[in-house]
Motif scaffolding. Structure first.
Motif, PDB file in Angstrom:
ATOM      1  N   ASN A  56      -8.869   4.986  -1.805  1.00 18.08           N
ATOM      2  CA  ASN A  56      -7.414   5.156  -1.847  1.00 18.08           C
ATOM      3  C   ASN A  56      -6.958   6.048  -3.000  1.00 18.08           C
ATOM      4  O   ASN A  56      -5.866   6.623  -2.943  1.00 18.08           O
ATOM      5  N   ASN A 101      -3.530  -1.164   2.730  1.00 15.79           N
ATOM      6  CA  ASN A 101      -4.178   0.111   3.031  1.00 15.79           C
ATOM      7  C   ASN A 101      -3.496   0.855   4.175  1.00 15.79           C
ATOM      8  O   ASN A 101      -2.858   0.247   5.035  1.00 15.79           O
ATOM      9  N   TYR A 141      -6.756   4.124   8.329  1.00 15.19           N
ATOM     10  CA  TYR A 141      -7.660   5.227   7.992  1.00 15.19           C
ATOM     11  C   TYR A 141      -7.982   6.109   9.195  1.00 15.19           C
ATOM     12  O   TYR A 141      -8.225   7.313   9.033  1.00 15.19           O
ATOM     13  N   ASP A 181     -14.047  -1.399   4.200  1.00 14.45           N
ATOM     14  CA  ASP A 181     -12.679  -1.854   3.958  1.00 14.45           C
ATOM     15  C   ASP A 181     -12.584  -3.380   4.024  1.00 14.45           C
ATOM     16  O   ASP A 181     -12.683  -3.970   5.103  1.00 14.45           O
ATOM     17  N   ASN A 220      -5.365  -5.045  -1.555  1.00 17.68           N
ATOM     18  CA  ASN A 220      -4.862  -3.724  -1.205  1.00 17.68           C
ATOM     19  C   ASN A 220      -4.064  -3.742   0.100  1.00 17.68           C
ATOM     20  O   ASN A 220      -4.445  -4.423   1.051  1.00 17.68           O
ATOM     21  N   ASP A 230     -12.435   0.652   0.036  1.00 19.27           N
ATOM     22  CA  ASP A 230     -11.043   1.038   0.252  1.00 19.27           C
ATOM     23  C   ASP A 230     -10.307   1.246  -1.070  1.00 19.27           C
ATOM     24  O   ASP A 230      -9.516   2.182  -1.206  1.00 19.27           O
ATOM     25  N   GLU A 234      -9.929  -4.712   2.148  1.00 18.59           N
ATOM     26  CA  GLU A 234      -8.560  -4.835   1.642  1.00 18.59           C
ATOM     27  C   GLU A 234      -8.506  -5.494   0.267  1.00 18.59           C
ATOM     28  O   GLU A 234      -7.617  -6.284  -0.029  1.00 18.59           O
TER      29      GLU A 234
END
Length: 243
Positions: free
Chosen positions: A116, A164, A167, A138, A162, A112, A140
């Motif tokens: 990003n 996020n 998605y 992912d 993160n 991720d 995070e």
């Protein structure tokens, strides 16, 4: 026994809401990056398609895991920035590999944090109809950076978690098909859908995983015969912290 450790988790019983709003219990097992990539490798091998695949990665734990757990059968089958550490390159590399090898299954394995940085190139994928397969592992986090900060910086964490986007919604905004999985019980079927059901369409696979380091690893300045094999307490030289 597989020579590289694969973190696995105990099954849990959770309550899940059905389509009608009623709750029922299901058994669900959390996943690690290692487990997901190892399972994808098994699915591709079972289908007899490994020779047809090119793999791209960004930079991070997912990059190391891909190198360890994919059965490489062809030269130049992995496109990665290696130790140059260029985050965000996976999507562009996957697009390029598909344009250069239109008959191949071109799979981007990204984290991720790396994804990003350049996911706006999904616009290019959608506009040009480039049928790549992108899997987002992912957790995070910037897991590799987090692990270095844990080892060499006294757990003084900075900029490693993160926030996020959704998605699946992001893919949908570009009219790109998406697949989602957050437990091991559904993973194999979701992988087959992701890889094989839509050969002429781009597909994004959002895969929720736990935060796990990638072992074995070699600390900066250490020799290859001085590897760290397990995620447990060990002594490090703080002055050897990577830049």
């Amino acid at each position: 026994e597989y020579p590289v450790p694969v973190p696995e988790y105990r099954p849990e019983t959770v309550k899940v809401a059905g389509a009608d709003g009623s709750e029922h219990e299901e058994t669900r097992t959390k996943m690690s990056a290692q487990y997901v990539v190892k399972k994808m490798n098994e699915v591709i091998l079972a289908a007899g398609r490994m020779d047809d695949c090119f793999f791209s990665t960004g930079v991070g734990i997912h990059q190391m895991v891909a190198a360890q757990h994919i059965t490489w059968t062809q030269p130049r089958q992995m496109l990665s920035s290696g130790s140059l550490g260029t985050m965000g390159v996976c999507l562009g590399y996957t697009i390029g590999s598909k344009l250069a090898n239109p008959q191949a299954i071109c799979i981007g394995i990204d984290g991720d944090g790396s994804f990003n940085m350049t996911f706006t190139e999904l616009k290019t994928v959608a506009e040009q109809g480039i049928p790549i397969k992108m899997i987002i592992l992912d957790n995070e986090s910037q897991m590799m950076v987090e692990y270095w900060q844990r080892l060499f910086h006294g757990e003084r964490y900075l900029a490693v978690r993160n926030t996020n986007p959704d998605y699946v919604a992001l893919a949908g905004a570009f009219n790109i098909k998406s697949v989602y999985c957050d437990h091991a019980e559904d993973l194999e079927a979701k992988l087959r859908e992701f890889l094989f059901e839509d050969p002429d369409q781009p597909v994004l696979f959002h895969c929720r995983i736990e935060r796990t380091p990638c072992m074995p690893m070699v600390a900066p300045g250490k020799a290859l015969d001085d590897m760290i094999h397990r995620d447990e307490a060990f002594d490090v030289d703080p002055s050897a912290a990577p830049s």
